[in-house]
Design a protein around this motif. Structure first.
Motif, short mmCIF file in Angstrom:
data_model
loop_
_atom_site.label_atom_id
_atom_site.label_comp_id
_atom_site.label_asym_id
_atom_site.label_seq_id
_atom_site.Cartn_x
_atom_site.Cartn_y
_atom_site.Cartn_z
N LEU B 29 0.93 -1.11 0.08
CA LEU B 29 -0.06 -0.10 -0.01
C LEU B 29 0.71 1.33 -0.08
N ARG B 30 1.80 1.24 0.79
CA ARG B 30 3.00 2.31 0.86
C ARG B 30 3.43 2.59 -0.11
N LEU B 31 3.98 1.58 -1.23
CA LEU B 31 4.81 1.73 -2.22
C LEU B 31 3.80 2.11 -3.40
N ARG B 32 2.60 1.66 -3.68
CA ARG B 32 1.37 1.94 -4.37
C ARG B 32 1.22 3.63 -4.29
N ALA B 33 1.21 4.09 -3.10
CA ALA B 33 0.85 5.63 -2.57
C ALA B 33 2.03 6.57 -3.02
N ALA B 34 3.34 5.77 -3.13
CA ALA B 34 4.21 6.55 -3.91
C ALA B 34 4.44 6.46 -5.56
N GLY B 35 3.38 5.68 -6.07
CA GLY B 35 3.44 5.65 -7.21
C GLY B 35 4.18 4.40 -8.16
N VAL B 36 4.56 3.66 -7.20
CA VAL B 36 5.52 2.32 -7.61
C VAL B 36 4.64 1.28 -8.27
#
Lengths: 347, 347
Positions: B29-36
């Motif tokens: 979830l945190r990586l997705r939030a950073a656009g990864v």
């Protein structure tokens, strides 16, 4: 001895406090709030203006405090001042009119000092389970006694009537509960749940400080380390003094702990899964006990069960110790050698 | 390997997560939030609907996840599942295109399993300092990585470029910091600040449970006992597993602790005030370190001091370990074998 009314033993009518620090000051304020006559003496008079404003009769000397023949004198002074104070008290206290007690966290040592001063017969040991990290009159707060449990302690000299009298102060004057145990049991229990763990916590920070990878270890540390080392951060001189006052008990428990750790290290070394499993299940009764407490707290189910103790005139020490061992807290002493107690969860 | 821009090494473009539990789910979830770009596989598909709604590309099989050639695969599965997973990965992972890492709390054991599966060369060990008492996708929360520190671990096979690549995920994808150390140092540090103290805490509740006066002791217990035994109340099976995974280090530290306790017991026995004093001052550097941290926190003085590390191509392991030992946390790897690090208080 105070009268026994329908609500059990009354509070003694006049209580004298020696030492208006955190505990003595809080005690004096709470007893005043319950309408008890309270006198006090402090080695320095700086709290007197505030104490007098709260209705506490502050005296200029210990002699003056004692000559009033208070029903109970509660020594709330630091342990280091005890021998000198007791020596001053001896010629002026009238044991036929006054009971002496204290609030020290180690009971065997205070008893020895009281005995050395020759005032054993009117003495009852006491230790309230309260306090905080502050000290002095400025920190005094009657609320620190909310729901406090007291340990009253005896030896073979102790008179039952004096135990009941001090209990009156606790149950009626303070609305607290109590257990009655011998000095040695008190000091062993205190070393188990406080003094020895303080040493263990200190050994943990010593082990880390000694480790060449200490900064990496500290960087990786989380809640378990923080919780287990918090008490090692408190004033080491105070901890050292506390441990030395109860040295024999702490020594024995540290050797027990060392054996437990060595024996578990052996189990790891031998990959002995049965021994490892045993180690982790041994304390299950304690985990179950904490879970029951937690559930009761979370659900708000108080489930208070009261029980009436019949206390024999000859064997009152054994009867009261057994009650404490069964996890009962005395709510009040009632007439005819009886007491009402609350049953707690047990381990 | 990702590009090195003005803000240091970039985050790898495609990260695959194995296991959408508390850590894996929060990471995704945190990586997705950073656009990864994030793909994932979980041994059961129950979190897939929610994960897909969050933009995570959930795969039906591990094979499908790996065949996409993600830049980094992060194993967030339980340790017990590791050997079987690694066996499945071996024939399908392309080490020239993918770096393998994990989030396990013991690094030596995972390294052995990775080695046994024959995929050592593309592996970098990793352990984020985060987590809580919950588990599973339903507890996943990107915020558990706020201000998290990671330990990246190496052995003599590890390639520097892969360390830098995983660091890109940590510093840019997650906005976290890291230290780089060898597996053994990690596992020794973890046993010092977590695994060994868990055993000590358990030994304390065993000692109490074994004591005939346990209910009296429990009644007298307060904050110090509560803090020191809290971790002994957590799931004993999980604790036992954690300790066994790091057995040799825990064994050694337990024997050290036993010696410290025995030696202090001797000092009490001999009333050796110099030895008692020494015991209580040994950990003073740690107390001073905590006091500095506390003061900085209370005053809000961040006082962050940055330092630039020059990392040698040959001796990068030593350079990075030394940096960690000096209490530096890497903020980002920059070009030309450099890194920017934050200096922490040290012991």
């Amino acid at each position: 001895m105070p009268a026994i009314g329908p609500e059990g033993i009354e509070c003694p009518r006049h209580i004298a406090i020696v030492g208006l620090g955190l505990i003595g000051g809080s005690l004096a304020l709470r007893l005043r709030a319950a309408g008890v006559r309270v006198s006090a003496w402090n080695h320095r008079p700086h709290p007197y203006a505030a104490a007098r404003a709260a209705g506490i009769d502050c005296k200029d000397s210990l002699e003056e405090l004692v000559s009033d023949n208070p029903d109970v004198i509660v020594l709330c002074n630091p342990l280091v001042a005890m021998p000198k104070l007791l020596k001053t008290l001896k010629p002026i206290i009238d044991p036929s009119r006054t009971t002496l007690t204290d609030v020290g966290s180690v009971k065997g040592l205070v008893r020895e000092q009281v005995h050395a001063a020759g005032i054993t017969d009117c003495y009852v040991g006491a230790h309230p389970m309260t306090g905080n990290e502050h000290s002095g009159w400025s920190a005094a707060d009657p609320d620190i006694f909310d729901n406090a449990l007291w340990a009253l302690t005896y030896d073979h000299h102790t008179e039952y009537a004096r135990i009941v009298q001090v209990a009156g102060m606790i149950t009626r004057g303070l609305r607290n509960t109590l257990i009655v145990i011998d000095d040695e049991t008190h000091d062993r229990a205190a070393s188990l749940i406080s003094h020895m763990p303080h040493v263990v916590s200190t050994a943990l920070i010593n082990e880390l400080t000694d480790n060449p990878y200490r900064n990496i270890a500290a960087a990786l540390s989380a809640g378990s380390w923080r919780d287990m080392t918090r008490v090692a951060l408190t004033d080491p001189d105070r901890t050292a003094a506390m441990v030395v006052e109860n040295a024999a008990n702490v020594e024995e428990l540290l050797r027990n702990m060392a054996k437990r750790l060595e024996s578990f290290a052996d189990a790891l070394h031998d990959d002995d899964s049965a021994a490892i499993h045993r180690f982790f299940t041994e304390g299950q009764p304690y985990r179950d006990y904490k879970a029951k407490q937690r559930t009761a707290f979370d659900t708000g189910e108080t489930q208070t069960v009261f029980t009436t103790l019949k206390i024999s005139a000859d064997d009152w020490r054994r009867d009261l110790l057994d009650s404490a061992m069964r996890g009962e807290h005395i709510v009040r002493f009632t007439s005819g050698h009886h007491a009402l107690a609350e049953r707690q969860f047990t381990i």
